[in-house]
Design a protein around this motif. Structure first.
Motif, PDB file in Angstrom:
ATOM      1  N   VAL A 179       0.857  -1.186   0.000  1.00 40.24           N
ATOM      2  CA  VAL A 179       0.000   0.000   0.000  1.00 40.24           C
ATOM      3  C   VAL A 179       0.890   1.232   0.000  1.00 40.24           C
ATOM      4  CG1 VAL A 179      -1.905  -1.160   1.180  1.00 40.24           C
ATOM      5  CG2 VAL A 179      -0.141  -0.011   2.521  1.00 40.24           C
ATOM      6  N   PRO A 180       0.358   2.400  -0.380  1.00 36.76           N
ATOM      7  CA  PRO A 180       1.146   3.633  -0.291  1.00 36.76           C
ATOM      8  C   PRO A 180       1.580   3.929   1.143  1.00 36.76           C
ATOM      9  CG  PRO A 180      -0.783   3.953  -1.684  1.00 36.76           C
ATOM     10  CD  PRO A 180      -0.940   2.615  -1.045  1.00 36.76           C
ATOM     11  N   ALA A 181       2.628   4.723   1.279  1.00 39.88           N
ATOM     12  CA  ALA A 181       3.185   5.007   2.607  1.00 39.88           C
ATOM     13  C   ALA A 181       2.196   5.732   3.504  1.00 39.88           C
ATOM     14  CB  ALA A 181       4.466   5.835   2.453  1.00 39.88           C
ATOM     15  N   ARG A 182       1.326   6.564   2.935  1.00 40.13           N
ATOM     16  CA  ARG A 182       0.387   7.318   3.758  1.00 40.13           C
ATOM     17  C   ARG A 182      -0.735   6.444   4.318  1.00 40.13           C
ATOM     18  NH1 ARG A 182      -0.568   8.595  -1.567  1.00 40.13           N
ATOM     19  NH2 ARG A 182      -2.648   8.081  -2.370  1.00 40.13           N
ATOM     20  N   ARG A 241      -1.647  -1.823   9.047  1.00 39.26           N
ATOM     21  CA  ARG A 241      -0.670  -2.503   9.904  1.00 39.26           C
ATOM     22  C   ARG A 241      -1.395  -3.364  10.931  1.00 39.26           C
ATOM     23  NH1 ARG A 241       4.451  -1.319  10.001  1.00 39.26           N
ATOM     24  NH2 ARG A 241       4.028   0.752   9.104  1.00 39.26           N
ATOM     25  N   THR A 242      -1.023  -4.631  10.991  1.00 36.90           N
ATOM     26  CA  THR A 242      -1.669  -5.574  11.899  1.00 36.90           C
ATOM     27  C   THR A 242      -1.025  -5.509  13.282  1.00 36.90           C
ATOM     28  OG1 THR A 242      -0.180  -7.383  11.289  1.00 36.90           O
ATOM     29  CG2 THR A 242      -2.140  -7.055   9.925  1.00 36.90           C
ATOM     30  N   ARG A 243      -1.550  -6.300  14.183  1.00 29.24           N
ATOM     31  CA  ARG A 243      -0.994  -6.323  15.538  1.00 29.24           C
ATOM     32  C   ARG A 243       0.400  -6.951  15.572  1.00 29.24           C
ATOM     33  NH1 ARG A 243      -4.717 -10.500  15.200  1.00 29.24           N
ATOM     34  NH2 ARG A 243      -3.941 -12.579  15.785  1.00 29.24           N
ATOM     35  N   LYS A 244       0.754  -7.688  14.525  1.00 32.74           N
ATOM     36  CA  LYS A 244       2.084  -8.269  14.438  1.00 32.74           C
ATOM     37  C   LYS A 244       3.078  -7.373  13.701  1.00 32.74           C
ATOM     38  CE  LYS A 244       0.304 -12.999  14.508  1.00 32.74           C
ATOM     39  NZ  LYS A 244       0.257 -14.308  13.803  1.00 32.74           N
ATOM     40  N   GLY A 245       2.611  -6.219  13.242  1.00 32.44           N
ATOM     41  CA  GLY A 245       3.492  -5.269  12.581  1.00 32.44           C
ATOM     42  C   GLY A 245       3.570  -5.404  11.076  1.00 32.44           C
ATOM     43  N   THR A 246       2.868  -6.336  10.474  1.00 31.30           N
ATOM     44  CA  THR A 246       2.901  -6.529   9.021  1.00 31.30           C
ATOM     45  C   THR A 246       1.823  -5.695   8.342  1.00 31.30           C
ATOM     46  OG1 THR A 246       1.444  -8.465   9.200  1.00 31.30           O
ATOM     47  CG2 THR A 246       3.823  -8.852   9.279  1.00 31.30           C
ATOM     48  N   ILE A 247       1.987  -5.457   7.047  1.00 32.62           N
ATOM     49  CA  ILE A 247       1.004  -4.722   6.243  1.00 32.62           C
ATOM     50  C   ILE A 247       0.170  -5.754   5.495  1.00 32.62           C
ATOM     51  CG2 ILE A 247       0.653  -2.956   4.506  1.00 32.62           C
ATOM     52  CD1 ILE A 247       2.010  -1.988   7.078  1.00 32.62           C
TER      53      ILE A 247
END
Length: 433
Positions: free
Chosen positions: A252-255, A261-267
């Motif tokens: 996804v775009p940076a904005r 972002r999930t609870r595990k830190g992944t997109i």
């Protein structure tokens, strides 16, 4: 500094002097050129002398405009002469290299014919489809019968047609190979000997045709009755299957990364999947951010004007991430539930709550197995792809549909014609309503 010259001007006659260790040496006008051109360091000092404005009081130099102009002209001439000489040497060396290369090796003209390329393309497609079911399953994740039936549906129901140089079978093979092995556009263009623009265009054509087959690929579940003899499902009469959510990585775009972002830190995106007792997907919903909860995604699926409806008296099995309401059955809370908590069946249930949770976990595990099979079959779901977000969501649905399409591998052409007629009637019925 080597070659450094220090100049002074006598107050009486304005003649330039050269300062040395043993006094002052007089320098006349006709010797001025010899002094300037002695060395390269003298030239640098002369330029610095002309343009330096921060000299101390002891090194103040007074020169008339005539001698200053003469000095500048001599410096510029020598620099130009050196650059011209260097350029001539480079041109001469380059000319010799080109001449030697031309005598050693001569380039032969390359002949290009469209016939050779077409034959190679047909040969590559035949190696995948016509050799055997093993090669077809390895490359396209389905056998030849299922591949032919799928192409028939995409042509007669999805509206996919042959282009000027590419057939429908090759388009579908390109699409399936990208999903099965997560191939990039350049790799696929090299394998099928097509341009990158051709691969991208046909990829989206097959995607649009597949989205039109949405009602046909979804399976209609049947509830568990009293005569059901399966040990995992006979305890849940009226159950239609199980549902759960899974995370699929996306770009996804940076904005917008904070929302995904999930609870595990992944997109990733949160995908809702509903499966029957045979690991066939009944419903799928994608597009929600990874930060969204499972309850929120399920609520949206129930309020949409979509095909996911729970009949009265029936229900689906789900975990404690959902609410225990009508149509959805969850296990007891704060009681061991997952299979690893039972110690490989070494510890038997102690009360009715643990017994219910144990049987509930055995039956609901079907949706976990369906997600595992889905990600094992299609490699594009195991890592983020570089398509736009809307296309990535369509890819997830396409993988789910093609997983369901494995059930049509035993259908004949007559069944395909019947399904085509039913699909046309269904479309007319939807248009009338």
């Amino acid at each position: 500094m080597h070659g450094f010259l220090n100049f002074e001007v006598a107050e009486s006659d304005g003649i330039l002097k050269r300062k040395e260790n043993k006094g002052y040496g007089m320098v006349s006008d006709w010797q001025f050129k010899e002094i300037v051109t002695t060395s390269a360091s003298d030239l640098v000092f002369a330029l610095a002398f002309i343009f330096n404005k921060n000299n101390s009081r002891e090194q103040v130099y007074i020169m008339d405009m005539k001698r200053r102009n003469m000095l500048l002209v001599l410096v510029v001439q020598q620099l130009l002469f050196r650059n011209l000489l260097m350029l001539c040497l480079l041109i001469r060396q380059r000319t010799r290299m080109v001449g030697q290369r031309g005598r050693v090796r001569r380039r032969t003209p390359v002949s290009y014919t469209m016939t050779r390329r077409i034959n190679a393309q047909v040969r590559h497609l035949n190696m995948i489809i016509d050799v055997g079911d093993v090669q077809c399953v390895v490359n396209l994740r389905m056998n030849r019968n299922a591949f032919g039936s799928l192409c028939y549906l995409l042509m007669n129901v999805g509206g996919l047609t042959d282009s000027r140089y590419v057939r429908v079978q090759e388009k579908v093979a390109m699409f399936l190979s990208i999903l099965a092995h997560h191939k990039k556009n350049r790799v696929t263009s090299h394998d099928y000997m097509r341009s990158g623009q051709t691969i991208s265009s046909h990829f989206h054509d097959v995607m649009r045709a597949l989205m039109r087959l949405y009602p046909l690929f979804l399976v209609k579940p049947s509830p568990v009755d009293e005569n059901w003899d399966n040990d995992s499902w006979k305890w849940f009469q009226g159950c239609l299957g199980a549902l759960d959510g899974t995370l699929v990585g996306v770009h996804v775009p940076a904005r917008e990364k904070a929302r995904y972002r999930t609870r595990k830190g992944t997109i990733a995106v949160n995908v809702l999947g509903v499966s029957d007792r045979n690991m066939n997907f009944v419903y799928a919903l994608t597009g929600w951010e990874g930060s969204a909860t499972d309850v929120r995604v399920l609520r949206n699926a129930l309020t949409r004007d979509d095909l996911f409806k729970v009949p009265r008296g029936c229900y689906y099995l789900c975990d404690n991430g959902y609410a225990n309401v009508e149509g959805f059955l969850t296990p007891y809370r704060r009681v061991r539930y997952h299979r690893d908590a039972w110690g490989n069946r070494t510890s038997a249930p102690q009360d009715y709550k643990e017994l219910f949770n144990w049987r509930h976990s055995q039956a609901r595990n079907i949706i976990e197995r369906a997600f595992g099979l889905l990600k094992k079959r299609w490699a594009i779901l195991r890592s983020p792809s570089f398509y736009p977000l809307a296309v990535q969501n369509q890819i997830i649905l396409a993988c789910i549909y093609y997983t369901i399409s494995s059930v049509i591998k035993c259908l004949t052409i007559h069944w395909m014609k019947m399904i085509t007629m039913l699909a046309a009637l269904y479309m007319i019925h939807r248009m009338i309503i």
